[in-house]
Structure formats: structure tokens, C-alpha cells
Design an enzyme around this catalytic site. Sequence first.
Site, PDB file in Angstrom:
ATOM      1  N   TYR A  76      -5.182  -8.149  11.944  1.00 56.29           N
ATOM      2  CA  TYR A  76      -6.047  -6.962  11.980  1.00 56.29           C
ATOM      3  C   TYR A  76      -7.462  -7.322  12.406  1.00 56.29           C
ATOM      4  O   TYR A  76      -8.431  -6.866  11.807  1.00 56.29           O
ATOM      5  CB  TYR A  76      -6.027  -6.276  10.604  1.00 56.29           C
ATOM      6  CG  TYR A  76      -4.698  -5.597  10.325  1.00 56.29           C
ATOM      7  CD1 TYR A  76      -4.465  -4.289  10.740  1.00 56.29           C
ATOM      8  CD2 TYR A  76      -3.660  -6.278   9.699  1.00 56.29           C
ATOM      9  CE1 TYR A  76      -3.254  -3.660  10.517  1.00 56.29           C
ATOM     10  CE2 TYR A  76      -2.438  -5.658   9.465  1.00 56.29           C
ATOM     11  CZ  TYR A  76      -2.235  -4.352   9.880  1.00 56.29           C
ATOM     12  OH  TYR A  76      -1.030  -3.735   9.665  1.00 56.29           O
ATOM     13  N   LYS A 116      -3.094   4.536  10.096  1.00 56.91           N
ATOM     14  CA  LYS A 116      -2.958   3.698  11.294  1.00 56.91           C
ATOM     15  C   LYS A 116      -1.852   4.202  12.214  1.00 56.91           C
ATOM     16  O   LYS A 116      -1.550   3.576  13.229  1.00 56.91           O
ATOM     17  CB  LYS A 116      -2.699   2.237  10.902  1.00 56.91           C
ATOM     18  CG  LYS A 116      -3.885   1.615  10.179  1.00 56.91           C
ATOM     19  CD  LYS A 116      -3.728   0.126   9.961  1.00 56.91           C
ATOM     20  CE  LYS A 116      -4.868  -0.396   9.111  1.00 56.91           C
ATOM     21  NZ  LYS A 116      -4.821   0.070   7.714  1.00 56.91           N
ATOM     22  N   TRP A 122       1.051  -1.303  14.109  1.00 52.07           N
ATOM     23  CA  TRP A 122       1.104  -0.741  12.758  1.00 52.07           C
ATOM     24  C   TRP A 122       0.316   0.542  12.772  1.00 52.07           C
ATOM     25  O   TRP A 122      -0.866   0.495  13.015  1.00 52.07           O
ATOM     26  CB  TRP A 122       0.524  -1.720  11.730  1.00 52.07           C
ATOM     27  CG  TRP A 122       0.795  -1.251  10.338  1.00 52.07           C
ATOM     28  CD1 TRP A 122      -0.061  -0.638   9.480  1.00 52.07           C
ATOM     29  CD2 TRP A 122       2.048  -1.350   9.656  1.00 52.07           C
ATOM     30  NE1 TRP A 122       0.573  -0.333   8.306  1.00 52.07           N
ATOM     31  CE2 TRP A 122       1.875  -0.756   8.386  1.00 52.07           C
ATOM     32  CE3 TRP A 122       3.314  -1.848  10.006  1.00 52.07           C
ATOM     33  CZ2 TRP A 122       2.908  -0.667   7.450  1.00 52.07           C
ATOM     34  CZ3 TRP A 122       4.327  -1.760   9.077  1.00 52.07           C
ATOM     35  CH2 TRP A 122       4.111  -1.172   7.806  1.00 52.07           C
ATOM     36  N   TYR A 179      -9.745  -5.194   9.558  1.00 48.96           N
ATOM     37  CA  TYR A 179     -10.145  -5.788   8.278  1.00 48.96           C
ATOM     38  C   TYR A 179     -11.100  -6.973   8.485  1.00 48.96           C
ATOM     39  O   TYR A 179     -11.836  -7.334   7.580  1.00 48.96           O
ATOM     40  CB  TYR A 179      -8.921  -6.257   7.493  1.00 48.96           C
ATOM     41  CG  TYR A 179      -8.050  -5.113   7.015  1.00 48.96           C
ATOM     42  CD1 TYR A 179      -8.580  -4.103   6.222  1.00 48.96           C
ATOM     43  CD2 TYR A 179      -6.708  -5.052   7.354  1.00 48.96           C
ATOM     44  CE1 TYR A 179      -7.799  -3.054   5.778  1.00 48.96           C
ATOM     45  CE2 TYR A 179      -5.909  -4.006   6.910  1.00 48.96           C
ATOM     46  CZ  TYR A 179      -6.456  -3.002   6.127  1.00 48.96           C
ATOM     47  OH  TYR A 179      -5.681  -1.967   5.701  1.00 48.96           O
ATOM     48  N   ASP A 212       0.801  -1.231   0.000  1.00 49.07           N
ATOM     49  CA  ASP A 212       0.000   0.000   0.000  1.00 49.07           C
ATOM     50  C   ASP A 212       0.831   1.277   0.000  1.00 49.07           C
ATOM     51  O   ASP A 212       0.374   2.311  -0.461  1.00 49.07           O
ATOM     52  CB  ASP A 212      -1.027  -0.001   1.153  1.00 49.07           C
ATOM     53  CG  ASP A 212      -0.410   0.197   2.536  1.00 49.07           C
ATOM     54  OD1 ASP A 212       0.803  -0.054   2.693  1.00 49.07           O
ATOM     55  OD2 ASP A 212      -1.145   0.590   3.468  1.00 49.07           O
ATOM     56  N   ASN A 269       7.673  -9.699   3.885  1.00 49.81           N
ATOM     57  CA  ASN A 269       6.432  -9.281   4.520  1.00 49.81           C
ATOM     58  C   ASN A 269       5.246  -9.853   3.768  1.00 49.81           C
ATOM     59  O   ASN A 269       5.089  -9.611   2.560  1.00 49.81           O
ATOM     60  CB  ASN A 269       6.309  -7.759   4.546  1.00 49.81           C
ATOM     61  CG  ASN A 269       5.074  -7.327   5.327  1.00 49.81           C
ATOM     62  OD1 ASN A 269       4.996  -7.539   6.541  1.00 49.81           O
ATOM     63  ND2 ASN A 269       4.085  -6.754   4.641  1.00 49.81           N
ATOM     64  N   GLU A 270       4.450 -10.625   4.469  1.00 53.78           N
ATOM     65  CA  GLU A 270       3.175 -11.147   3.973  1.00 53.78           C
ATOM     66  C   GLU A 270       3.269 -11.855   2.626  1.00 53.78           C
ATOM     67  O   GLU A 270       2.472 -11.564   1.719  1.00 53.78           O
ATOM     68  CB  GLU A 270       2.128 -10.024   3.945  1.00 53.78           C
ATOM     69  CG  GLU A 270       1.899  -9.428   5.311  1.00 53.78           C
ATOM     70  CD  GLU A 270       0.638  -8.575   5.409  1.00 53.78           C
ATOM     71  OE1 GLU A 270       0.124  -8.151   4.375  1.00 53.78           O
ATOM     72  OE2 GLU A 270       0.175  -8.360   6.548  1.00 53.78           O
ATOM     73  N   GLU A 283       2.341  -6.826  13.325  1.00 63.40           N
ATOM     74  CA  GLU A 283       1.455  -5.725  12.916  1.00 63.40           C
ATOM     75  C   GLU A 283       0.098  -5.932  13.550  1.00 63.40           C
ATOM     76  O   GLU A 283      -0.456  -7.034  13.511  1.00 63.40           O
ATOM     77  CB  GLU A 283       1.259  -5.690  11.390  1.00 63.40           C
ATOM     78  CG  GLU A 283       2.412  -5.121  10.620  1.00 63.40           C
ATOM     79  CD  GLU A 283       2.159  -5.039   9.111  1.00 63.40           C
ATOM     80  OE1 GLU A 283       0.976  -4.985   8.700  1.00 63.40           O
ATOM     81  OE2 GLU A 283       3.142  -5.043   8.372  1.00 63.40           O
ATOM     82  N   ASN A 308       1.034 -10.647  11.302  1.00 67.65           N
ATOM     83  CA  ASN A 308       0.360  -9.375  11.038  1.00 67.65           C
ATOM     84  C   ASN A 308      -1.138  -9.638  11.148  1.00 67.65           C
ATOM     85  O   ASN A 308      -1.684 -10.374  10.328  1.00 67.65           O
ATOM     86  CB  ASN A 308       0.696  -8.873   9.626  1.00 67.65           C
ATOM     87  CG  ASN A 308       2.173  -8.509   9.465  1.00 67.65           C
ATOM     88  OD1 ASN A 308       2.941  -8.548  10.417  1.00 67.65           O
ATOM     89  ND2 ASN A 308       2.564  -8.155   8.248  1.00 67.65           N
TER      90      ASN A 308
END
Length: 597
Positions: A465, A565, A546, A469, A160, A409-410, A501, A463
Site C-alpha cells: 500500500y 478501496k 484491493w 498506508y 478489517d 493472508n498477511e 493487494e 500486499n
Amino acid sequence: MLRPRPTPTREVVNLDGLWRFAIEGSAGPCPWAGPLDTPLEAAVPASYNDLFTDAAIRDHVGWVWYQRLVRVPRGWAGERVVLRLDAATHQGRVYVDDELVAEHQGGYTPFEADITRLVRPGGEFRLTIGVGNELTNTTIPPGTITVSQDGRRQQKYLHDFYNYAGLARSVWLYSVPAVHIDDITVVTSLDGTTGTVDYTVETSAPATVRVRVLDATGTEVAASSGANGTLRIDHVTPWQPGAAYLYDLVVDIVDREAVVDTYTQPFGVRTVEVRGQEFLINGEPFYFTGFGKHEDTPVRGKGHDDAYLVHDFQLMKWVGANSFRTSHYPYAEEVLDFADRHGIVVIDETAAVGLNLAVEGGLAGRPHRPTFSGETFNDDTRTAHAEAIRELIARDKNHPSVVMWCLANEPSSHEEGAREYFEPLVGLARKLDPTRPVSYAAVMFATHHSDRIMDLFDVVCLNRYYGWYVATGDLITAEAFLEGELRGWAEKFDKPILVSEYGADALPGLHSVWDTPWTEEYQLAYLAANHRAFDRAEAVVGEHVWNFADFQTSNGIHRVDGNRKGVFTRDRRPKSAAHALRARWTRLDNRKPRAAD
Ligand code: GCB
């Protein structure tokens, strides 16, 4: 790779400032063959995107050109002359007058060129640097270039944050003697009150090497000779989180009694170990508090800025953060040096962000292309990724603040092909540095049931959320989901878990008495729900919110003026969440809070 430092045998000239600047196609066909024909000047270090008001520059996909004249100090006769770019994001091509002297792929690690034969002491040369910003399926980070119906080339990517580009870090000219020190590696350990220091010195030609260790007062505390060996420091002062202590390793190349080259490498004596579900620094369990960060400021973009460096570390100290992750790329070396000197712990990440086509399907899980395949991320991607790991470890291996490598990452760790992709990379990282744990930050889609690679790594970095999300606006469900997942990972892998995160967007000044996403209250309540779950899950060894600060995102993503965030705004003002984190973290003293605390 050694950082350029002035020493009695080396001189350094900083080339930062204003450079002539043009985007590809606007300054003639061969911009390096003469003065760049352009009215524009760009600041170095800075990303170029936000400097100008022209959208054609901001959205440009391709090469840009930087140019300036450089004078070689007249006293450098007989020395090697080296050009060093701390970074060119994402590709660099360097020309001395008309000659190409260096090319580099990868936007966050340094590269050099020995230009001795092309320049003369006291003389001037034209330095032209081409910087490309294109991301493809074989670059790290990856991306795709599309052509719109009206013919515009557009860069798409799977992360992002905004794809800032340019010369975001310093450019240097430095001298070294003909026979010189090429590299130094320091590995430390603790044996009671004695510190041991294994060192290896690489030289440009066979040479006699002498080493000395100086403590922080400049007193010699150990010495030896030879290109490698072990030094012992009695009554050592270890490097500790929150209590940094650095020694200097002074390395000399000597010819009879004359010092031919000398370089001082700071280091700290500390150990890192993963044991069971614990993360130990100097044998003591360590609980990470802090953030995923970004190199991101208004106007400069990803340009390094010492003022923000100092201020960000002040804010981290104020809020009680003892650590951060260099999400999602290696940060400027100034940042790691600062962390070394100020006792902040760092998780050092490659730029491998976005190896994940499952995000194309979105959270709804629509069908998507396979992430790992000949047409998508393939052997060539992995070759670039391996090089990114090599360059990261080569650059940062001597930093005591760096306690763990984060290889990606991810990535789509639950998809077929993930294991074949990652197994050799983990092996490579361990071979290059057998002393530090290795991790990757796992995406929400990959659960402890579906992930295919976590057993290869040392720490489970998640990570997550829940409440943002997933279970948006429902923190009761979010807390229960999160706790269940944390327990699942702990039972399956029996490794420490770092929540790398967790976060919720908040617009400063937006308030509500209800659990309303985007309000400051919701960000507070979200963090509190997460913390309750962490405190009940024994395997959790840390929490990285995050993000440290709001940051700029790409146009193609639904955000309100960037990712919000941040616990601090983009201009570093605290949101309400910052005060709450401060209340929690400043009383922890690097130890895990218990549910009952
Ligand atoms: C993530 C990514 C991070 C994003 C964040 C978000 O999982 O790792 O780069 O910025 O989520 O806010 O969506």
C-alpha cells in the site's frame, strides 16, 4: 467432498428459504428439543447480522438457532439420506429432532451428516442448526473475546471485514444409494494435442467402477474401468483463461449391467507450472489482472446470491479482469463452478487471515505480543489451520479455475516462530495437492530482508500500500519505494511476484485537482503509479487491486462506512478507477505489459 448433484441415482432437495431464528438465551434453554419459541424468521442463505434492526442481534457473540421442518421425499425408501450444509459461519451444530448429528468448526467449508436411521421416507423431522460466531486464538480465522466493564462480551479480530455469521450458503437434503461414490479426484495434463486425465474414485464399499469422458457436446471421447487409472483424450480442447472448456467425467458403480450409483464430475484439462520468474498456464506465461474480492453485499452480508454472482463476473469481464483471489476465505462452490464455466482464474485462499499480532503495534511499530507462542497462536491454532487446508483442498481440488492455493493472508512472517508454524502446513498442502503452486499473501511489515518463510512457497504474493498506508499522498516516493521492494524480492527469491493487494480508498463523487487521498482522482493516480512500477519490474506476473467492491468492516476500525478501496461501490457502480483499469486491462490479452507499451 462431492457437491450434491441430482443424477439418475441421486435426488437433491434444497432447504433454503425462511427459517425460525433466535439468538442464544432468547428461546429457552434447549432450543432444539421443540419448536423454537421466537417471533423471528431469517433468510437462508444470508448472514443474519444485517437482517434485523436489533443491535443485540447484530453484535451478538455466541450461538444463534435456526429451525425448520423438513419432509423426506416418500420415494427415498432404501436410500441413504444425507444432510449437507455448504457452510455454517463459524461453528455449526446440527440436530435432527432431539439428536445431535453433526458438529463442525470453520465457517467456509461444507459438512454433512448421514441421518438415514433417524428419518423415514414421507415423514417429517425438525431440523435445528446452531451457529456460533466466536473467534479465539485457536480458530481460523482467529480472534479474541473480551468482556467490557459493563459486562458485554465483545468479539475482537485482526481483520478489517465485518464478522458476518449465520447460514450464508445453502442447506441440502439428498439421497444416495447404499453403495455409493464417496469422492472423485481428477488430475489433468497435456501432452501435445492429447490430454491425460488421472482419476481416482472412492466408494463406500468395494465396488466395480466404470468411467467415461464426455465432451461438451455429450460425445464419449474416452472410457475405462477400475477405481483409478488414466484416460487419454485425443485432440483435446484445453481449459484456458478466457476460453473455458469443460468435459464431464461420468462415474458409475455397476453391479453386472445395472448402474447402482452414478455421478458426473465436470473438469477441465489444463496445466499450471511455476518456472523461474514465470507463472505458466498450459505452458504459456500468464499475467494476472483482477482483484481481491469479498463475499459481501448489502443486507445479505456474506450470503451467497446468484444475481450478484452473475453481475460480478460481468463486471470483471467488462473491466478486463482475468482472475481473482478468494480473499480471505473459501467462497461458495457456486462461485468456483461459475469460474470454471467462464474461464476466470482463481487463487483459492483459506480463512487464515489475521495471524499477526504485529498489527496491534500498528504501522508505528509499537511493542506487541509475539504472534507465535503458547499463549497466542500455537500448536492448536496450527491444527485448526491444517484442517482448514485439508477441507479447502478436499472441496476444491477438481476446479480447473483454481490455479494456486493461498494458505494465509498477511501472517506475521517476519516474526520468530513463523517458520516452525508454516513449514508443516506448506508440506501438508503439497502432499494433498502436488499439482498446484502454494503461496501466502505477505504483509507490508515483512520485507524481503525480514521475511522468514517465502522460500517455502512458489509465488511471492505481496500486499503493498505504498501511497496509501505508507507515503500517503506522495505518489512519487511511493512509486520509488515500491519498485525498490519489488526488485529486492525478485533478486533474493528468483520467483514470480504477484501483487496480491494494492489499493486506495475513494469516496465516489469526491474530486480534486490535487493528489488528495480519498478522491476518485487520487485512486486513479495511485493505481497508475503502481502500474508504472509493476511494468518496470520483470518478475511481476500479475496485479490484483484491493478491492473489487467496497465492503462492510467492523465497528472497531476507522473507516467511512466500510472499506472504500473498491473499484466498484458496494452496489457495484464503477468509480473512475474502473474505467482506467478497463483501458489498461482489456488490451493485455493475459500478457504482461511492458514499461514502453
Ligand atoms: C490488507 C488486508 C485487507 C484489508 C486491506 C486494507 O492488507 O489484507 O484485508 O482490507 O489491507 O484495506 O487495509
